[in-house]
Design a protein around this motif. Structure first.
Motif, mmCIF file in Angstrom:
data_model
loop_
_atom_site.group_PDB
_atom_site.id
_atom_site.type_symbol
_atom_site.label_atom_id
_atom_site.label_comp_id
_atom_site.label_asym_id
_atom_site.label_seq_id
_atom_site.Cartn_x
_atom_site.Cartn_y
_atom_site.Cartn_z
ATOM 1 N N LEU A 1 0.810 -1.217 0.000
ATOM 2 C CA LEU A 1 0.000 0.000 0.000
ATOM 3 C C LEU A 1 0.841 1.265 0.000
ATOM 4 N N GLY A 2 2.155 1.108 -0.101
ATOM 5 C CA GLY A 2 3.028 2.264 -0.225
ATOM 6 C C GLY A 2 3.829 2.609 1.007
ATOM 7 N N ALA A 3 3.669 1.869 2.087
ATOM 8 C CA ALA A 3 4.428 2.159 3.300
ATOM 9 C C ALA A 3 5.870 1.695 3.144
ATOM 10 N N SER A 4 6.770 2.489 3.661
ATOM 11 C CA SER A 4 8.171 2.083 3.654
ATOM 12 C C SER A 4 8.386 0.997 4.699
ATOM 13 N N ARG A 5 9.577 0.385 4.686
ATOM 14 C CA ARG A 5 9.868 -0.662 5.667
ATOM 15 C C ARG A 5 9.772 -0.110 7.084
#
Length: 228
Positions: free
Chosen positions: A127-131
């Protein structure tokens, strides 16, 4: 309780709280490395982390004394360059308690991290969240009960720490004399049984309060996660 006993109680609470606050971020990083890492040397790191569990506390205290004493290699350097000493000081008592509590905290946090569904983290990544965002918004909240349990375990272990503390920083009233050391001193006195009994009762009440707080916090966190 006498002023000296109240002083030992207050010092124990300060040492335990400081050791827990100092150790929890380190325990989180180590638990993350052990739970998620796939690299050479992982088994060695795990052995080193768990070493205080299998070695006598006196051995840990002696190792701290050799390394961080005023004539130790690291202790001399810290004293000469920064004026920091650990022997016979409050910070030394905090360090000894933190070292002994670390493996218990790492185990609790590691189990919580391993129980987190990695699929939820992957979904957050898609969904586009970074690590880092996925870790902060998904992993940490789900592992919060384990973090709380680790903190309570570390606090309780720090309250009861004796062997490493007395070996590393001795038994100095007002500086390093925590509740276990005060009990030891009372038992060495001919008329100290009543004082020892009061301090033992105080230790038991603190331990029970910590366990009750942990269970209450666990239920609150679990309920909050359920609502989400």
């Amino acid at each position: 309780m006498t002023p000296l006993e109240l002083q030992a109680l207050w010092l124990s609470l300060q040492v335990a709280a400081s050791a827990t606050a100092l150790t929890l971020p380190v325990a989180l990083l180590l638990a993350l490395a052990l739970a998620r890492g796939r690299w050479r040397g992982k088994a060695l790191l795990e052995a080193l982390v768990n070493l205080p569990l299998v070695l006598p506390p006196v051995v840990i205290g002696y190792a701290l004394l050799v390394g961080l004493g005023r004539h130790g290699p690291l202790g001399r350097w810290l004293n000469d360059w920064f004026g920091i000493t650990f022997v016979f000081t409050f910070r030394g008592a905090v360090l000894a308690a933190a070292v002994m509590a670390l493996p218990l905290m790492v185990r609790a946090v590691r189990q919580a991290l391993e129980a987190v569904d990695r699929g939820l983290e992957d979904a957050a990544r898609t969904l586009g969240a970074s690590r880092l965002d996925a870790f902060a918004s998904v992993t940490l909240p789900l592992a919060a009960p384990g973090l709380l349990s680790g903190a309570v375990l570390g606090f309780a272990a720090s309250l009861g720490e004796f062997g490493a503390t007395i070996t590393f920083v001795s038994n100095v009233p007002g500086q390093t004399q925590t509740l276990p050391l005060a009990i030891y001193s009372a038992l060495q006195s001919a008329d100290g049984e009543a004082a020892a009994l009061r301090l033992v009762a105080c230790s038991v009440l603190l331990a029970l309060a910590a366990l009750a707080l942990a269970q209450w916090g666990h239920r609150r966190v679990a309920g909050w996660l359920g609502q989400r």
